[in-house]
Write a protein that holds these residues in place. Structure first.
Motif, PDB file in Angstrom:
ATOM      1  N   LYS A   1     -26.176   2.808  27.908  1.00 52.00           N
ATOM      2  CA  LYS A   1     -26.337   2.875  29.476  1.00 52.00           C
ATOM      3  C   LYS A   1     -27.866   2.822  29.519  1.00 52.00           C
ATOM      4  O   LYS A   1     -28.423   2.270  30.422  1.00 52.00           O
ATOM      5  N   LEU A   2     -28.309   3.894  28.923  1.00 48.95           N
ATOM      6  CA  LEU A   2     -29.890   4.254  28.965  1.00 48.95           C
ATOM      7  C   LEU A   2     -30.698   2.729  28.494  1.00 48.95           C
ATOM      8  O   LEU A   2     -31.602   2.676  28.974  1.00 48.95           O
ATOM      9  N   ARG A   3     -30.039   2.236  27.784  1.00 54.55           N
ATOM     10  CA  ARG A   3     -30.722   0.880  27.268  1.00 54.55           C
ATOM     11  C   ARG A   3     -31.095   0.060  28.100  1.00 54.55           C
ATOM     12  O   ARG A   3     -32.192  -0.854  28.187  1.00 54.55           O
ATOM     13  N   VAL A   4     -30.188  -0.161  29.224  1.00 54.52           N
ATOM     14  CA  VAL A   4     -30.379  -0.927  30.176  1.00 54.52           C
ATOM     15  C   VAL A   4     -31.680  -0.684  31.058  1.00 54.52           C
ATOM     16  O   VAL A   4     -32.570  -1.715  31.428  1.00 54.52           O
ATOM     17  N   THR A   5     -32.079   0.408  31.355  1.00 49.97           N
ATOM     18  CA  THR A   5     -33.112   0.984  31.952  1.00 49.97           C
ATOM     19  C   THR A   5     -34.197   1.461  31.344  1.00 49.97           C
ATOM     20  O   THR A   5     -35.517   1.754  31.638  1.00 49.97           O
ATOM     21  N   GLU A   6     -34.120   2.143  30.146  1.00 51.86           N
ATOM     22  CA  GLU A   6     -35.222   2.533  29.364  1.00 51.86           C
ATOM     23  C   GLU A   6     -35.574   1.801  28.051  1.00 51.86           C
ATOM     24  O   GLU A   6     -34.824   0.810  27.824  1.00 51.86           O
ATOM     25  N   PRO A   7     -36.792   2.144  27.732  1.00 47.73           N
ATOM     26  CA  PRO A   7     -37.162   1.117  26.403  1.00 47.73           C
ATOM     27  C   PRO A   7     -36.262   1.439  25.511  1.00 47.73           C
ATOM     28  O   PRO A   7     -35.805   2.479  25.075  1.00 47.73           O
ATOM     29  N   ALA A   8     -36.076   0.495  24.635  1.00 45.57           N
ATOM     30  CA  ALA A   8     -35.308   0.435  23.472  1.00 45.57           C
ATOM     31  C   ALA A   8     -36.158   0.928  22.316  1.00 45.57           C
ATOM     32  O   ALA A   8     -36.658   0.224  21.383  1.00 45.57           O
ATOM     33  N   LEU A   9     -36.213   2.035  22.227  1.00 51.23           N
ATOM     34  CA  LEU A   9     -37.089   2.947  21.107  1.00 51.23           C
ATOM     35  C   LEU A   9     -36.583   2.836  19.900  1.00 51.23           C
ATOM     36  O   LEU A   9     -35.430   3.076  19.805  1.00 51.23           O
ATOM     37  N   ALA A  10     -37.316   2.503  18.746  1.00 51.67           N
ATOM     38  CA  ALA A  10     -36.794   2.543  17.144  1.00 51.67           C
ATOM     39  C   ALA A  10     -37.914   3.346  16.401  1.00 51.67           C
ATOM     40  O   ALA A  10     -39.136   3.289  17.030  1.00 51.67           O
ATOM     41  N   ILE A  11     -37.188   3.774  15.428  1.00 55.19           N
ATOM     42  CA  ILE A  11     -38.331   4.572  14.488  1.00 55.19           C
ATOM     43  C   ILE A  11     -38.432   3.633  13.162  1.00 55.19           C
ATOM     44  O   ILE A  11     -37.562   3.053  12.792  1.00 55.19           O
ATOM     45  N   GLY A  12     -39.732   3.320  13.079  1.00 60.16           N
ATOM     46  CA  GLY A  12     -39.943   2.574  11.725  1.00 60.16           C
ATOM     47  C   GLY A  12     -40.606   3.449  10.595  1.00 60.16           C
ATOM     48  O   GLY A  12     -41.450   4.287  11.056  1.00 60.16           O
ATOM     49  N   ILE A  13     -39.953   3.428   9.467  1.00 59.62           N
ATOM     50  CA  ILE A  13     -40.942   4.177   8.117  1.00 59.62           C
ATOM     51  C   ILE A  13     -41.083   3.243   7.086  1.00 59.62           C
ATOM     52  O   ILE A  13     -40.476   2.058   6.567  1.00 59.62           O
ATOM     53  N   ASP A  14     -42.455   3.487   6.829  1.00 55.85           N
ATOM     54  CA  ASP A  14     -43.105   2.602   5.783  1.00 55.85           C
ATOM     55  C   ASP A  14     -43.114   3.433   4.505  1.00 55.85           C
ATOM     56  O   ASP A  14     -44.113   4.463   4.480  1.00 55.85           O
ATOM     57  N   ILE A  15     -42.684   3.102   3.350  1.00 53.56           N
ATOM     58  CA  ILE A  15     -42.694   4.053   2.246  1.00 53.56           C
ATOM     59  C   ILE A  15     -43.593   3.159   1.155  1.00 53.56           C
ATOM     60  O   ILE A  15     -43.052   2.209   0.700  1.00 53.56           O
ATOM     61  N   GLY A  16     -44.604   3.911   0.947  1.00 53.58           N
ATOM     62  CA  GLY A  16     -45.519   3.109  -0.247  1.00 53.58           C
ATOM     63  C   GLY A  16     -45.677   3.761  -1.499  1.00 53.58           C
ATOM     64  O   GLY A  16     -44.982   4.954  -1.590  1.00 53.58           O
ATOM     65  N   GLY A  17     -46.660   3.463  -2.334  1.00 52.83           N
ATOM     66  CA  GLY A  17     -46.660   4.066  -3.498  1.00 52.83           C
ATOM     67  C   GLY A  17     -47.526   5.545  -3.432  1.00 52.83           C
ATOM     68  O   GLY A  17     -47.320   6.296  -4.206  1.00 52.83           O
ATOM     69  N   THR A  18     -48.269   5.757  -2.234  1.00 55.32           N
ATOM     70  CA  THR A  18     -48.952   7.022  -1.836  1.00 55.32           C
ATOM     71  C   THR A  18     -48.473   7.596  -0.748  1.00 55.32           C
ATOM     72  O   THR A  18     -49.092   8.869  -0.412  1.00 55.32           O
ATOM     73  N   LYS A  19     -47.686   7.133   0.326  1.00 52.72           N
ATOM     74  CA  LYS A  19     -47.343   7.991   1.376  1.00 52.72           C
ATOM     75  C   LYS A  19     -46.116   7.406   2.238  1.00 52.72           C
ATOM     76  O   LYS A  19     -45.468   6.322   1.671  1.00 52.72           O
TER      77      LYS A  19
END
Length: 346
Positions: free
Chosen positions: A15-33
């Motif tokens: 329900k919230l997705r209709v009125t609120e931003p569809a926030l997502a989390i992204g994770i970037d896993i590299g060789g050092t971070k």
């Protein structure tokens, strides 16, 4: 006393997705971070967190714990429900988009990353290769918007790659397409962490840049005086950003080292142009921050080595617009897209 806020049930999230931003989390896993970001539908980064990756021989659970820590910290920074978590992993990700089959720079072998994280996180989890995620981010929000055929090359600890055709990431039959860094360009050359010798990433990556600079310092070369001063006389303290900064400040040796990396880069791009015929190459990763110091020699080398040069259209070679944020922005958007498509099918 105000009521304590708890995570809403799934029905409330929809329900919230209709009125609120569809926030997502992204994770970037590299060789050092491990870098993470809370990303909205426009690709804007609302919050971000960065942690150093433990040494590559560390047990996978240590890296997974770091991922969970970063995700939970980002979730705590917003009152809006997070609808998905996307993971961009520096390794070979299988067709299930769940398993890291092999990671040259981390100790992951057939690691069921998605399923492991799904038991610990409150949102749906999606896993992809980190270069695929970065390529998607550049296609959606960066310097190759509207381009139908894109090849991305990420120059970081190693070399990651991705292919986009007709608005879709091409993952290959087994999910491992785009591992350009492990093309053999010098038979019998430098040993690569993948187990082979002479891989492209041994000549055109951040590791290659730093290795060559450190060898000059260790040999006591007067040409490396500026670089040695920046590293406090300790070759092992020298980093890629130090070399880039030295080149920008006019150090000819640092500029020469970057140009050499660029020359190798352009040669490899010419080979990829013969294979994929893209409209654009987008160059990302930490080394791409050198800009023209890297890309101008790459463009020159590309033109010299391109088959049929002068008689065929040339792909553009552009720097990634999103910099170090591309990996987690793309991972977040791929995960959000997957969730919303599932919702549309219901």
């Amino acid at each position: 006393m105000p009521a304590v806020c708890t995570r809403p049930p799934t029905s409330v999230v929809r329900k919230l997705r209709v009125t609120e931003p569809a926030l997502a989390i992204g994770i970037d896993i590299g060789g050092t971070k491990v870098a993470g970001g809370l990303v909205d539908e426009s690709g804007a980064v609302v919050e971000q967190v960065r942690r150093s990756t433990p040494h590559r021989t560390t047990e996978p659970k240590v890296v997974e714990d770091l991922i969970v820590e970063v995700v939970e910290e980002l979730q705590d920074r917003t009152a809006i429900p997070v609808i998905a978590v996307g993971i961009g992993a520096a390794g070979f990700v299988g067709t299930d988009r769940a398993t890291v089959v092999f990671a040259p720079h981390l100790s992951w072998r057939d690691e069921p990353l998605r399923d492991t994280l799904a038991t610990r996180l409150a949102a749906p989890v999606f896993v992809d290769n980190d270069a695929n995620a970065a390529c998607w981010a550049e296609y959606r929000f960066g310097n190759v918007q509207g381009e139908s055929h894109v090849v991305m090359v990420n120059l970081g600890t190693g070399i990651g790659g991705a292919i986009l055709v007709g608005g879709r990431i091409e993952r290959g039959r087994f999910g491992i397409a785009g591992e350009f860094g492990h093309m053999q360009v010098m038979p019998g050359g430098h040993r690569c962490e993948c187990g082979n010798r002479g891989c492209w990433e041994q000549y055109a990556s951040g590791n290659a840049l730093v290795r060559e600079a450190r060898s000059l310092i260790a040999a006591g070369s007067p040409l490396a005086h500026d670089l040695s001063d920046r590293a406090g006389g300790d070759p092992q303290s020298l980093t890629g950003p130090m070399i880039t900064e030295a080149a920008r400040s006019g150090d000819p040796t640092a500029a020469e080292l970057l140009a050499e990396i660029g020359t190798w880069l352009g040669t490899g791009l010419a080979n990829l142009a013969d294979a994929f015929d893209p409209g654009a190459f987008v160059i990302g990763g930490g080394v791409s921050a050198a800009g023209g110091l890297l890309l101008d020699p790459a463009r020159d080398s590309f033109r010299r080595h391109l088959a049929g040069r002068g008689y065929r259209p040339e792909a553009r070679i552009v720097q990634a617009a999103l910099g170090n944020e591309a990996g987690f922005v793309g991972a977040a958007d791929l995960a959000r897209t997957a969730v919303l498509r599932k919702e549309d099918r219901r």
